[in-house]
Design an enzyme around this catalytic site. Sequence first.
Site, PDB file in Angstrom:
ATOM      1  N   LYS A 108      -2.771   2.943  -3.485  1.00  0.00           N
ATOM      2  CA  LYS A 108      -3.989   4.082  -3.505  1.00  0.00           C
ATOM      3  C   LYS A 108      -4.005   5.391  -2.265  1.00  0.00           C
ATOM      4  O   LYS A 108      -3.624   5.137  -1.285  1.00  0.00           O
ATOM      5  CB  LYS A 108      -4.759   2.779  -2.033  1.00  0.00           C
ATOM      6  CG  LYS A 108      -5.286   1.333  -2.983  1.00  0.00           C
ATOM      7  CD  LYS A 108      -6.691   0.817  -2.153  1.00  0.00           C
ATOM      8  CE  LYS A 108      -7.133  -0.377  -2.644  1.00  0.00           C
ATOM      9  NZ  LYS A 108      -7.258   0.202  -3.911  1.00  0.00           N
ATOM     10  N   MET A 166     -10.150   7.966   7.836  1.00  0.00           N
ATOM     11  CA  MET A 166     -10.659   8.348   6.751  1.00  0.00           C
ATOM     12  C   MET A 166     -11.399   9.106   6.428  1.00  0.00           C
ATOM     13  O   MET A 166     -11.506  10.141   6.060  1.00  0.00           O
ATOM     14  CB  MET A 166     -10.831   7.426   5.894  1.00  0.00           C
ATOM     15  CG  MET A 166     -10.085   6.647   5.310  1.00  0.00           C
ATOM     16  SD  MET A 166     -10.842   4.982   4.211  1.00  0.00           S
ATOM     17  CE  MET A 166     -11.535   3.684   6.371  1.00  0.00           C
ATOM     18  N   ASP A 179       0.867  -0.909   0.476  1.00  0.00           N
ATOM     19  CA  ASP A 179       0.179   0.051   0.142  1.00  0.00           C
ATOM     20  C   ASP A 179       1.085   1.107   0.191  1.00  0.00           C
ATOM     21  O   ASP A 179       1.923   1.203   0.271  1.00  0.00           O
ATOM     22  CB  ASP A 179      -0.949   0.111   1.166  1.00  0.00           C
ATOM     23  CG  ASP A 179      -1.951  -0.696   1.387  1.00  0.00           C
ATOM     24  OD1 ASP A 179      -2.510  -1.482   0.175  1.00  0.00           O
ATOM     25  OD2 ASP A 179      -2.353  -1.018   2.288  1.00  0.00           O
TER      26      ASP A 179
END
Length: 292
Positions: free
Chosen positions: A62, A175, A40
């Site tokens: 990402k 997030m 990641d």
Amino acid sequence: MSGWPRPGTVYLVGAGPGDPDLITVKGLRCLEAADVVIHDRLVAPELVARARPSAVRVNAGKRPGGPSMPQEEIHRVMVAAARSGAVVVRLHGGDPFVFGRGGEEMVALASTGIPVEVVPGVSSAHAVPACAGIPLTHRGLARSFAVLTARTCQEGSLQAQVAALGRPDTLVALMAVGVLEALEEALLESSWTGGTPIALVERGTTPEQRVVVTRLEGMARVAEAAGIRSPATVVVGDVVALRAAIHTARSPPFREGRPWPVAAEGVAVRAAEPLGTQGRSVIQVAAREGDA
Ligand SMILES: C[S@@+](CC[C@H](N)C(=O)[O-])C[C@H]1O[C@@H](n2cnc3c(N)ncnc32)[C@H](O)[C@@H]1O
């Protein structure tokens, strides 16, 4: 464990929350034996460097709102590498099964008959607050906590999600950068009061860690003024007040220093000296007089 890790197997490994030393011993052993590493964006480069020089490294990268390797492509690469007899490590930030796609990957791999093993990781959900001096539970203060993602696919669903959680003693939101205003609104419309202590921890567990402490009402404005960027973790609840203890427990002690240059209106914001030897900066945002 002789013969481990096994060729032709995919290992879904948690890399931990940012500090490269926070990977597990098992995760590191797996990584150091890998032929192919698919990692990641948030995985520490120092960790990726621990793979053998001959290992193939693939950045699945990402980015919030940016281009990333499509999930189907990640599946395809893992399957092809495992079928060629490689030890494949899919290295996830934090824990693979906490707001990662580890579950989807496990199911996809299982459907092809490829052996898959999960090596759990230290999740940012609890480790980022911990390294900022915030316990998620504390005797007499907090007996429950919940973790949610503030990014939702449908408009209005954040509100519903917050409401469905009820009222845990501590709430951790991942997030959330970019939707802080919506999160603040959702929490205020739920059972949280405006004076609830909040911590925003940016790049937690790393030398670049910044902590902004404020109250729920006005949180989004304060975060914007302080320039909080992703990755950041939001901690909501009375336990946030406990982090003051680390200022007196560490040597040299926490000292408030020069004023932070982007103070929000009506709010005293100060930058602090780095904490101990770790060079992490702390920004204390004092609640306005009269705030409960
Ligand atoms: C897609 S989720 C993945 C979570 C990961 N699987 C875990 O268990 O930590 C990414 C979010 O985790 C949080 N996060 C990850 N690393 C962080 C860090 N070093 N400091 C603060 N928050 C972090 C942020 O909220 C970020 O947006």
